[in-house]
Design a protein around this motif. Structure first.
Motif, PDB file in Angstrom:
ATOM      1  N   PHE A  21       0.837  -1.193   0.000  1.00 52.18           N
ATOM      2  CA  PHE A  21       0.000   0.000   0.000  1.00 52.18           C
ATOM      3  C   PHE A  21       0.878   1.251   0.000  1.00 52.18           C
ATOM      4  O   PHE A  21       0.667   2.198  -0.743  1.00 52.18           O
ATOM      5  CB  PHE A  21      -0.907  -0.001   1.235  1.00 52.18           C
TER       6      PHE A  21
ATOM      7  N   THR B  46       1.040   4.050  -3.361  1.00 59.74           N
ATOM      8  CA  THR B  46       0.226   5.263  -3.268  1.00 59.74           C
ATOM      9  C   THR B  46       1.085   6.500  -3.472  1.00 59.74           C
ATOM     10  O   THR B  46       2.263   6.516  -3.149  1.00 59.74           O
ATOM     11  CB  THR B  46      -0.460   5.367  -1.891  1.00 59.74           C
ATOM     12  N   PRO B  47       0.487   7.543  -4.020  1.00 58.52           N
ATOM     13  CA  PRO B  47       1.236   8.797  -4.210  1.00 58.52           C
ATOM     14  C   PRO B  47       1.587   9.405  -2.856  1.00 58.52           C
ATOM     15  O   PRO B  47       0.767   9.396  -1.942  1.00 58.52           O
ATOM     16  CB  PRO B  47       0.236   9.674  -4.957  1.00 58.52           C
TER      17      PRO B  47
ATOM     18  N   ARG C 171      -6.249  13.994   2.640  1.00 57.30           N
ATOM     19  CA  ARG C 171      -5.044  13.602   1.912  1.00 57.30           C
ATOM     20  C   ARG C 171      -3.809  14.129   2.602  1.00 57.30           C
ATOM     21  O   ARG C 171      -3.761  15.275   2.962  1.00 57.30           O
ATOM     22  CB  ARG C 171      -5.117  14.162   0.511  1.00 57.30           C
TER      23      ARG C 171
ATOM     24  N   GLY D 295      -5.073   5.682  -2.811  1.00 54.77           N
ATOM     25  CA  GLY D 295      -4.150   6.637  -2.205  1.00 54.77           C
ATOM     26  C   GLY D 295      -4.358   6.808  -0.714  1.00 54.77           C
ATOM     27  O   GLY D 295      -3.419   7.083   0.007  1.00 54.77           O
ATOM     28  N   THR D 296      -5.592   6.661  -0.218  1.00 55.35           N
ATOM     29  CA  THR D 296      -5.792   6.818   1.217  1.00 55.35           C
ATOM     30  C   THR D 296      -6.371   5.524   1.790  1.00 55.35           C
ATOM     31  O   THR D 296      -6.947   4.713   1.061  1.00 55.35           O
ATOM     32  CB  THR D 296      -6.782   7.956   1.518  1.00 55.35           C
ATOM     33  N   LEU D 297      -6.220   5.361   3.113  1.00 52.41           N
ATOM     34  CA  LEU D 297      -6.744   4.156   3.761  1.00 52.41           C
ATOM     35  C   LEU D 297      -8.261   4.090   3.667  1.00 52.41           C
ATOM     36  O   LEU D 297      -8.844   3.023   3.516  1.00 52.41           O
ATOM     37  CB  LEU D 297      -6.313   4.127   5.229  1.00 52.41           C
ATOM     38  N   ARG D 298      -8.884   5.271   3.743  1.00 50.53           N
ATOM     39  CA  ARG D 298     -10.347   5.289   3.641  1.00 50.53           C
ATOM     40  C   ARG D 298     -10.819   4.739   2.306  1.00 50.53           C
ATOM     41  O   ARG D 298     -11.877   4.123   2.203  1.00 50.53           O
ATOM     42  CB  ARG D 298     -10.871   6.716   3.824  1.00 50.53           C
ATOM     43  N   GLN D 299     -10.023   4.988   1.264  1.00 46.11           N
ATOM     44  CA  GLN D 299     -10.401   4.484  -0.061  1.00 46.11           C
ATOM     45  C   GLN D 299     -10.256   2.967  -0.150  1.00 46.11           C
ATOM     46  O   GLN D 299     -10.758   2.346  -1.063  1.00 46.11           O
ATOM     47  CB  GLN D 299      -9.544   5.147  -1.141  1.00 46.11           C
ATOM     48  N   LEU D 300      -9.524   2.393   0.814  1.00 47.15           N
ATOM     49  CA  LEU D 300      -9.259   0.960   0.769  1.00 47.15           C
ATOM     50  C   LEU D 300     -10.394   0.148   1.404  1.00 47.15           C
ATOM     51  O   LEU D 300     -10.590  -1.012   1.062  1.00 47.15           O
ATOM     52  CB  LEU D 300      -7.930   0.701   1.492  1.00 47.15           C
TER      53      LEU D 300
END
Lengths: 560, 305
Positions: A15, A19-20, A560, B168-173
């Protein structure tokens, strides 16, 4: 316990690396309709690639964002000889690459020499064949890689670093606007030198494709490529050496894309994306209705320079008979297809070149829908009421539900009006393209977007010997008219000749049945985003895009 | 043990070669031409493209050329559809995404699945067991695109609790990992329920109870370790299917993983890319099965390698 720890660890590491790590603040997220296939300007043919290339590079000319007329780019001015054959470009002294080097006429020579090499495998190489000696040079390289004609036989000269002289084989009214198109962009020889791959043969112009990836890519346009995460995003930042730096007001631009238009639209609705480079077809009717009711103002939709038509295979009986082809055209209610199947304000077409799109070109009138006349034509051809006709093999590509629905509607019209029956085959795009190219069809769906603002971008499709001539149509009169037009220096007379050619195509020969003109557009909030203009070719110039009012961080973006 | 691992590794080389061969010839047998698109380039350009991708001298030449490239350079060269990226670049960028998503999904499936299974076994025949049976049945039979779209509508579109997609974020996972986990979760819970039931009636469990251990201690100390062997051996194939099966989830949630790349590569007939991804999947599957065999031998002294 141990497996779950391993899973947790592996998951966390993967992960982290996928990720960016930094996302610029105040960035504009621009969503493309498809994946970026290549950033090599010599090889690109996809719209999304071309759009990004126009943000990264600048040719001798650039497009006016509204009218698409060529305006000075790297060249600050140019002169054209009275016979329309010799173009002299004067390069500006402050045109610079993103590494600070000056853009010189040698850089154009380098790029054009590369694209004219068959081993570059440039899809749009034929666009350069307007230049004197370019086609023979390319052909000689393809035939005799070791004993080919010298590049000096091509009509491009750089008498000094600030001047480029181009000689054409014949006058070409749209040559200047080609100068703003990727195949004509300059390349930086110094930046590319280290990617040369001599193992492909000394004579080859082959480069390791990594040269287009950051940090190696050097470009001369409004932006430079700061990052490119595969299948995730491209990060464009202003090129501080760009001569028109003040016009570039966006600090960071992300070009992103989603696996399908629906997830892209969801991302747009949730605020994760600021601009969509398309109007999702599935939602277009509803979105346009909301726009009409003033419930939203972010749909920027217009007819574009593309048409949807059916190719008729003119090689075999009975479709080699133009009477039958005309009958098939006249028995279709195109208005009904647009109204009931597309349900968007697309324009039904009687002609191939979208009308009113090319300045100075007047479209001929095509054949109207006339069932009685169509039946008569069919009887005249020897098939009254469709008796004796085989069942035609109709091909369409999968991927868009619309194609099948249109085919079913037309099949019904043909059956009812003419007694003509077709068998509908839906194929995967790759198989469909192969079958069409090899002529394994009777009737095939087709769509074409014009590559330059001239009727020949369509009419050439029916010229004998053109690899894009998929119908097998061959007619000496048409070839003659196109040849005459290409020798004609007077623009008005030239367009008149092309008008005649199109008129014969759509009223007499009918190798393809025009159905409707494509529409497309952009989605963005005009109160927030400025500098975007829609135009008939869907060339959205990224150069001028900027915030009018930046949105507050939303729920999905804020962390973000 | 050493001998076993060595012989398995040797067998794996043969398996990988066989998979490469079969995939290659299947690809060659499918219709479609990777270089014919909507706009046709001049014949010389097509010829140059075919040469670049070793497709100019017949199929057998291409078979040897790609095989040699892998052996000599460990790479398949540039892909056809994304010419600026080599096959290795694509895998390097997309595989971690799929692996991250897959391992999170497996983690969820493992914990919730085993938990549900043990709960079902303990309450055998009573209402929690019934409810779990219905739940797992739904989980196994509902396709992921239904579960995924349902969750998406409910939690992202209607209530905006979670982002609708992206990476990109954990929430998106959270949403995609859970969606991907559901069928595995259901299967693992059935599996662990059955093996727990087996173990629960065994003599040593009765002895443990007779010693006066609390029910919790019996479950955690004696039942669970023995019941989890069946689940452990399922993890090998599950890893493979979680990786190859993530395509639908990746598509629904707009995740830039290898599944989507793989399916598009097949449709585009991107020969080097398909070969590369199939080989990577094969290696993962072979290694996972080997690891699971070793792990089962370590967990259960009755299994000898």
């Amino acid at each position: 316990m141990i497996p779950s720890l391993v899973l947790l660890l592996v998951g966390a590491i993967c992960f982290y690396i996928s990720t960016p790590h930094r996302l610029g603040r105040g960035a504009i997220n621009f969503c493309e309709a498809g994946q970026i296939h290549t950033l090599d300007p010599d090889k690109m043919t996809w719209m999304q690639d071309i759009r990004v290339a126009m943000g990264l590079w600048e040719g001798l000319a650039q497009y006016d964002p509204k009218t698409l007329q060529p305006i000075p780019g790297v060249a600050k001015s140019w002169t054209i000889s009275p016979d329309g054959l010799i173009y002299t470009f004067h390069l500006r002294h402050n045109a610079r690459w993103s590494n600070g080097q000056q853009v010189t006429s040698e850089d154009f020579l380098f790029a054009w020499k590369r694209i004219l090499h068959p081993s570059t495998a440039a899809g749009y190489v034929t666009m350069l064949f307007h230049i004197a000696g370019a086609r023979p040079y390319f052909n000689s390289l393809a035939a005799h890689p070791r004993h080919h004609k010298p590049f000096s036989s091509v009509g491009v000269k750089a008498p000094n670093p600030r001047t480029l002289v181009v000689t054409l084989t014949h006058p070409c009214g749209y040559f200047l606007s080609l100068m703003a198109f990727p195949p004509f962009f300059p390349l930086n020889p110094a930046a590319m030198a280290r990617f040369r791959t001599p193992e492909h043969g000394i004579a080859s112009a082959h480069y390791n494709p990594r040269w287009t990836r950051p940090p190696y890519l050097v470009s001369d346009g409004p932006y430079y490529l700061a990052a490119w995460k595969f299948h995730q995003y491209l990060e464009l930042r202003p090129n501080r050496y760009y001569w028109d730096r003040r016009a570039v007001r966006c600090t960071t631009l992300y070009v992103r894309n989603f696996p399908d238009t629906q997830s892209a639209f969801l991302a747009y609705q949730s605020g994760a994306v600021d601009v969509l480079s398309f109007v999702p077809p599935r939602f277009a009717p509803a979105l346009l209705r909301q726009q009409r009711l003033h419930l939203r103002d972010d749909v920027h939709y217009l007819p574009v320079f593309g048409s949807y038509y059916y190719n008729l295979n003119c090689r075999h009986k009975p479709l080699n008979n133009p009477l039958i082809r005309r009958a098939l055209d006249m028995a279709i209610d195109k208005q009904a297809i647009v109204k009931h199947i597309l349900r968007v304000p697309d324009r039904p077409l009687e002609v191939l070149v979208p009308p009113d799109s090319i300045p100075g070109y007047h479209s001929p009138r095509g054949l109207p829908m006339d069932i009685a006349a169509a039946q008569k034509l069919l009887a005249q051809a020897g098939y009254p009421g469709g008796r004796g006709l085989p069942i035609f093999k109709f091909l369409t590509n999968s991927g868009a539900a619309m194609n099948i629905r249109i085919a079913q509607a037309i099949a019904e019209m043909w059956r009812k009006n003419l007694g003509v029956r077709i068998n509908i085959h839906e194929e995967e795009s790759k198989i469909f393209n192969q079958d069409v190219v090899h002529g394994h069809y009777d009737i095939a769906r087709a769509g074409w977007y014009g590559d330059y603002m001239d009727p020949t971008t369509w009419l050439d499709l029916f010229r004998t010997g053109n690899p894009n001539n998929l119908t097998g149509f061959s007619n000496r009169r048409l070839d003659q008219l196109l040849h005459q037009a290409s020798r004609q220096a007077d623009a008005a007379r030239r367009l008149a000749l092309l008008h005649d050619a199109e008129k014969l195509l759509v009223t007499r020969w009918m190798p393809a049945i025009p159905l409707f003109q494509y529409s497309d557009g952009l989605m963005y909030n005009p109160k927030r985003i400025g500098g975007l203009a829609t135009n008939i070719r869907m060339i959205t110039l990224l150069k001028y895009i900027h915030w009018i009012q930046q949105p507050l961080p939303t729920v999905t973006e804020g962390r973000r | 043990m050493k001998k076993f691992i060595l012989s398995r590794l040797l067998q794996s080389i043969v398996v990988v070669w066989l998979v490469y061969t079969v995939t290659f010839w299947l690809l060659m047998a499918t219709p479609g031409d990777p270089f014919i698109g909507k706009k046709q380039p001049p014949p010389a350009v097509l010829a140059a493209l075919r040469q670049e991708y070793h497709l100019n001298k017949g199929d057998f030449h291409a078979y040897l050329a790609y095989g040699w490239q892998v052996l000599a350079h460990g790479n398949f060269g540039p892909t056809i559809s994304y010419a600026n990226w080599t096959v290795l670049d694509v895998i390097r960028n997309s595989l971690p995404v799929s692996v991250a998503l897959g391992s999170m999904a497996l983690l969820i499936a493992l914990w919730l699945g085993v938990g549900a299974g043990v709960l079902g076994a303990v309450f055998r025949g009573r209402w929690p067991d019934m409810a779990l049976t219905v739940g797992t049945l739904l989980g196994i039979s509902l396709p992921t695109f239904v579960i995924g779209s349902g969750l998406l509508m409910l939690l992202a579109v209607e209530t905006s609790l979670l982002p609708s997609g992206g990476w990109g974020t954990l929430r998106q996972l959270i949403l995609p990992a859970f969606t991907l986990a559901v069928p595995f979760l259901a299967y693992i819970s059935r599996l662990s329920r059955a093996s727990t039931l087996d173990v629960i009636s065994a003599d040593f469990v009765r002895t443990a109870r007779a010693k006066g251990l609390s029910p919790m201690k019996v479950i955690a100390g004696h039942v669970l370790p023995n019941a989890s062997i069946a689940v452990l051996s399922y993890l090998g194939p599950a890893t493979a299917s979680v990786l190859t099966g993530s395509f639908v989830v990746e598509k629904i949630f707009a995740i830039p993983g290898l599944g989507e790349v793989f399916v598009n590569a097949c449709l585009d007939k991107d020969i080097p890319l398909v070969l590369g991804i199939v080989l990577v999947y094969t290696v993962i599957l072979v290694l996972m099965n080997l690891l699971v065999d070793i792990a089962s031998a370590m967990a259960d002294p009755r299994i000898r390698l």
